[in-house]
Design an enzyme around this catalytic site. Structure first.
Site, PDB file in Angstrom:
ATOM      1  N   HIS A 172       0.843  -1.202   0.000  1.00 22.53           N
ATOM      2  CA  HIS A 172       0.000   0.000   0.000  1.00 22.53           C
ATOM      3  C   HIS A 172       0.881   1.255   0.000  1.00 22.53           C
ATOM      4  CE1 HIS A 172      -3.174  -2.557   2.298  1.00 22.53           C
ATOM      5  NE2 HIS A 172      -3.667  -2.353   1.089  1.00 22.53           N
ATOM      6  N   LYS A 200     -17.539  -6.522   6.883  1.00 19.24           N
ATOM      7  CA  LYS A 200     -16.259  -7.206   6.705  1.00 19.24           C
ATOM      8  C   LYS A 200     -15.550  -7.279   8.049  1.00 19.24           C
ATOM      9  CE  LYS A 200     -12.783  -7.174   3.040  1.00 19.24           C
ATOM     10  NZ  LYS A 200     -12.149  -6.393   1.978  1.00 19.24           N
ATOM     11  N   ARG A 203      -2.020  -6.228  -8.394  1.00 22.55           N
ATOM     12  CA  ARG A 203      -0.906  -7.134  -8.098  1.00 22.55           C
ATOM     13  C   ARG A 203      -0.782  -8.202  -9.173  1.00 22.55           C
ATOM     14  NH1 ARG A 203      -3.131  -7.811  -2.205  1.00 22.55           N
ATOM     15  NH2 ARG A 203      -4.886  -7.209  -3.476  1.00 22.55           N
TER      16      ARG A 203
HETATM   17  P1  ADP Z   1      -9.857  -3.720  -0.561  1.00 24.21           P
HETATM   18  O1  ADP Z   1     -10.586  -4.484   0.507  1.00 24.21           O
HETATM   19  O2  ADP Z   1     -10.583  -2.513  -1.051  1.00 24.21           O
HETATM   20  O3  ADP Z   1      -9.297  -4.564  -1.689  1.00 24.21           O
HETATM   21  P2  ADP Z   1      -7.119  -3.504   0.376  1.00 24.21           P
HETATM   22  O4  ADP Z   1      -6.635  -2.752   1.562  1.00 24.21           O
HETATM   23  O5  ADP Z   1      -6.930  -4.984   0.377  1.00 24.21           O
HETATM   24  O6  ADP Z   1      -8.634  -3.076   0.228  1.00 24.21           O
HETATM   25  O7  ADP Z   1      -6.447  -2.929  -0.952  1.00 24.21           O
HETATM   26  C1  ADP Z   1      -6.614  -1.608  -1.367  1.00 24.21           C
HETATM   27  C2  ADP Z   1      -6.006  -1.424  -2.735  1.00 24.21           C
HETATM   28  O8  ADP Z   1      -4.585  -1.584  -2.650  1.00 24.21           O
HETATM   29  C3  ADP Z   1      -6.480  -2.419  -3.802  1.00 24.21           C
HETATM   30  O9  ADP Z   1      -6.560  -1.760  -5.046  1.00 24.21           O
HETATM   31  C4  ADP Z   1      -5.375  -3.445  -3.839  1.00 24.21           C
HETATM   32  O10 ADP Z   1      -5.294  -4.082  -5.114  1.00 24.21           O
HETATM   33  C5  ADP Z   1      -4.162  -2.544  -3.597  1.00 24.21           C
HETATM   34  N1  ADP Z   1      -3.051  -3.329  -3.046  1.00 24.21           N
HETATM   35  C6  ADP Z   1      -3.061  -4.111  -1.965  1.00 24.21           C
HETATM   36  N2  ADP Z   1      -1.857  -4.690  -1.774  1.00 24.21           N
HETATM   37  C7  ADP Z   1      -1.058  -4.244  -2.776  1.00 24.21           C
HETATM   38  C8  ADP Z   1       0.309  -4.487  -3.160  1.00 24.21           C
HETATM   39  N3  ADP Z   1       1.066  -5.355  -2.490  1.00 24.21           N
HETATM   40  N4  ADP Z   1       0.788  -3.848  -4.263  1.00 24.21           N
HETATM   41  C9  ADP Z   1      -0.017  -3.002  -4.960  1.00 24.21           C
HETATM   42  N5  ADP Z   1      -1.308  -2.736  -4.664  1.00 24.21           N
HETATM   43  C10 ADP Z   1      -1.822  -3.349  -3.591  1.00 24.21           C
END
Ligand code: ADP
Length: 163
Positions: A17, A41, A90
């Site tokens: 992130h 969630k 990803r």
């Molecule tokens: P959500 O529940 O909305 O998917 P997340 O916190 O899991 O929330 O992810 C938020 C965003 O960050 C999403 O677009 C996800 O694809 C992106 N994301 C999460 N981990 C990574 C990573 N390792 N590299 C790039 N983007 C990421």
């Protein structure tokens, strides 16, 4: 002024992130990290805790703000005068889901567009769930979670972890 919202669960914020945040902050004027308060969630941290953890990590990036929100992302973006949504990609497995959300959001508000950051390879496998899984067994989360939050995550999980 180009204002963008980066919405997500951030339960908790990971190095993946943070990588997206740093890169997005360079190309927009203001980046608002929107922590989704989604009661259906199950999350480890409350929305308020997730905001505080992110604030700790982004404190030195001047054009980044952190807020929690509930309801539709496009409504939150509109309230903040944002015209861009930031998301990360990803693997191919993210693609179908992200495409669906982006197209739905564009349908709900055609003034708002989504831009995607492809993950930096070192974080391609990384998600909050994976980091929590490793931490819950006391494994090292160095390089998975930002330094500033590691102790708090172990405390929350009640685990004596390795750094
Ligand atoms: P959500 O529940 O909305 O998917 P997340 O916190 O899991 O929330 O992810 C938020 C965003 O960050 C999403 O677009 C996800 O694809 C992106 N994301 C999460 N981990 C990574 C990573 N390792 N590299 C790039 N983007 C990421």
């Amino acid at each position: 002024m180009k204002i963008a919202v980066y919405p997500g669960s951030f339960d908790p914020i990971t190095c993946g992130h943070l990588d997206v945040i740093k890169r997005a902050a360079k190309i927009v004027d203001v980046l608002i990290i929107g922590v989704l308060n989604n009661s259906s969630k199950k999350s480890l941290f409350t929305p308020e805790e997730r905001v505080e953890l992110i604030e700790r990590v982004v404190k030195d990036i001047p054009n980044v703000k952190v807020e929690s929100f509930s309801g539709l992302t496009v409504d939150f973006a509109k309230e903040r005068n944002a015209t861009v949504l930031v998301r990360g990609l990803r693997a191919v497995t993210d693609f179908e889901y992200e495409l669906q959300i982006a197209q739905t959001n564009h349908k709900l508000n055609p003034d708002i567009d989504t831009i995607f950051f492809t993950t930096s390879v070192e974080y391609a496998y990384l998600s909050s769930s994976i980091a929590k899984e490793v931490a819950s067994f006391g494994g090292s989360v160095q390089g998975l979670l930002p330094e500033e939050i590691i102790d708090t995550v172990f405390e929350k999980l009640n685990v004596k972890g390795r750094k």
